[in-house]
Scaffold this motif. Structure first.
Motif, PDB file in Angstrom:
ATOM      1  N   SER A   1     -11.811  51.637  -7.526  1.00  8.41           N
ATOM      2  CA  SER A   1     -11.085  50.763  -6.547  1.00  8.41           C
ATOM      3  C   SER A   1     -12.115  50.231  -5.839  1.00  8.41           C
ATOM      4  O   SER A   1     -11.989  48.870  -5.666  1.00  8.41           O
ATOM      5  CB  SER A   1     -10.461  51.648  -5.672  1.00  8.41           C
ATOM      6  N   ASP A   2     -13.443  50.555  -5.664  1.00  7.43           N
ATOM      7  CA  ASP A   2     -14.219  49.552  -4.948  1.00  7.43           C
ATOM      8  C   ASP A   2     -14.600  48.624  -5.857  1.00  7.43           C
ATOM      9  O   ASP A   2     -14.972  47.186  -5.657  1.00  7.43           O
ATOM     10  CB  ASP A   2     -15.534  50.431  -4.727  1.00  7.43           C
ATOM     11  N   PHE A   3     -14.787  48.891  -7.307  1.00  7.93           N
ATOM     12  CA  PHE A   3     -15.244  47.966  -8.198  1.00  7.93           C
ATOM     13  C   PHE A   3     -13.922  46.730  -8.286  1.00  7.93           C
ATOM     14  O   PHE A   3     -14.251  45.586  -8.352  1.00  7.93           O
ATOM     15  CB  PHE A   3     -15.340  48.341  -9.623  1.00  7.93           C
ATOM     16  N   VAL A   4     -12.803  47.206  -8.330  1.00 11.61           N
ATOM     17  CA  VAL A   4     -11.651  46.471  -8.551  1.00 11.61           C
ATOM     18  C   VAL A   4     -11.548  45.332  -7.244  1.00 11.61           C
ATOM     19  O   VAL A   4     -11.493  44.326  -7.601  1.00 11.61           O
ATOM     20  CB  VAL A   4     -10.456  47.089  -8.396  1.00 11.61           C
ATOM     21  N   GLU A   5     -12.046  45.632  -6.024  1.00 12.19           N
ATOM     22  CA  GLU A   5     -11.868  44.781  -5.021  1.00 12.19           C
ATOM     23  C   GLU A   5     -13.130  43.934  -5.127  1.00 12.19           C
ATOM     24  O   GLU A   5     -13.097  42.906  -4.359  1.00 12.19           O
ATOM     25  CB  GLU A   5     -11.662  45.845  -3.653  1.00 12.19           C
ATOM     26  N   ASP A   6     -14.206  44.302  -5.449  1.00 12.93           N
ATOM     27  CA  ASP A   6     -15.487  43.924  -5.165  1.00 12.93           C
ATOM     28  C   ASP A   6     -15.952  43.237  -6.584  1.00 12.93           C
ATOM     29  O   ASP A   6     -17.047  42.894  -6.548  1.00 12.93           O
ATOM     30  CB  ASP A   6     -16.556  44.885  -4.958  1.00 12.93           C
ATOM     31  N   ILE A   7     -15.110  42.889  -7.728  1.00 13.05           N
ATOM     32  CA  ILE A   7     -15.489  42.447  -8.843  1.00 13.05           C
ATOM     33  C   ILE A   7     -16.127  40.876  -8.534  1.00 13.05           C
ATOM     34  O   ILE A   7     -15.743  40.144  -7.763  1.00 13.05           O
ATOM     35  CB  ILE A   7     -14.121  42.221  -9.656  1.00 13.05           C
ATOM     36  N   GLN A   8     -17.243  40.776  -9.287  1.00 13.13           N
ATOM     37  CA  GLN A   8     -18.016  39.646  -9.088  1.00 13.13           C
ATOM     38  C   GLN A   8     -17.724  38.467 -10.154  1.00 13.13           C
ATOM     39  O   GLN A   8     -17.697  38.716 -11.271  1.00 13.13           O
ATOM     40  CB  GLN A   8     -19.403  39.905  -9.174  1.00 13.13           C
ATOM     41  N   SER A   9     -17.331  37.103  -9.595  1.00 12.34           N
ATOM     42  CA  SER A   9     -16.655  36.109 -10.458  1.00 12.34           C
ATOM     43  C   SER A   9     -18.049  35.691 -11.365  1.00 12.34           C
ATOM     44  O   SER A   9     -17.662  35.155 -12.525  1.00 12.34           O
ATOM     45  CB  SER A   9     -15.961  35.022  -9.801  1.00 12.34           C
TER      46      SER A   9
END
Length: 266
Positions: A37-45
């Motif tokens: 979940s942390d990755f999903v919210e903090d995904i880097q464009s």
């Protein structure tokens, strides 16, 4: 005319603001569970990702989690997801898929893997099902559900183009969909196998969502090309993560699943 424009190949008609509207998450039959979940919210464009979904029975996770994702933060990510080409022949459905970022999983002369690599050449982030819709052929309770890994070529190209490969494991899609067209004698399955070989969709496949039941999706941490020296090492790490995600929830929650085999796709 819209077909010859080729939007289903390039994803040029994607409407990022439309698919990012938070209202879609209210209607979504997908529930994200612990695992990323942390990755999903903090995904880097600024980074590049290939999301690998397994297993996939009805394309529900692809459409609702990667298509109409409902996240403003994902607008600059420019994420495309792969759907059977036959869907793009249906007026109305075609336009909805194009607006939500869908592209054809196969095209004449191009396999599923080749299409994924074509999207990476365009600089897109891509989500696709490792087995296409072949998991829909394993709907009976006695059918062992095989989770297939992408081939080594995908990780080789991820290394060459600096793409992170993200494992995504779907939990309970077979159990939480009521599929009423089943044939114990195998005649229906033979028809579905023929159609999936021809059009990538196991026709006839008719199902309804059970009220109150949500499909659970676990998005694991990305397998980075920066910290792995070879494609083989990336692939081994990817399989280890999927096995861990599966044993933590997939096999325990699913009473219908008799075995899980991590085989390599041809």
């Amino acid at each position: 005319l819209t077909w010859f424009r080729g939007s289903h190949v390039s994803g040029i008609d994607t409407f990022e603001t439309f698919r990012a509207m938070p209202v879609w998450r209210w209607f979504s039959p997908i529930q994200e569970i612990a695992g990323g979940s942390d990755f999903v919210e903090d995904i880097q464009s600024k980074d590049r990702y290939i999301f690998v979904l397994m297993p996939n029975v009805t394309n529900t996770s692809l459409f609702w989690f990667f298509g109409l994702h409902g996240r403003w933060k994902w607008i600059p990510v420019r994420l495309s997801y792969m759907m059977p080409q036959i869907f793009f022949y249906v007026p109305g459905l075609r336009e909805l898929l194009l607006l939500s970022g869908a592209c054809a999983a196969t095209t004449p002369g191009r396999s599923e893997l080749q299409r994924v690599l074509e999207m990476t050449e365009l600089g897109k982030n891509v989500a696709f099902a490792a087995s296409g819709m072949r998991d829909a052929l394993q709907l009976h309770s006695e059918d062992p559900l095989e989770i297939k890994s992408p081939p080594l070529m995908l990780f080789q190209q991820a290394q060459a183009r600096v793409y992170h490969v993200v494992p995504c494991v779907c939990h309970g899609e077979r159990e939480r969909r009521y599929v009423f067209l089943k044939d114990q004698r195998g005649i229906l399955r033979a028809i579905q196998e023929w159609f999936i070989g021809k059009i990538g969709y196991p026709f006839p496949l008719i199902y309804f969502a059970r009220s109150g039941e949500k499909i659970e999706l676990s998005v694991g941490p990305p397998v980075s090309p920066f910290i792995h020296k070879s494609a083989e090492e990336m692939q081994r790490t990817f399989l280890d993560k999927v096995k861990k995600m599966s044993s933590n929830g997939f096999e325990k929650e699913s009473a219908e699943i008799t075995s899980v085999d991590f085989n390599m796709m041809e």
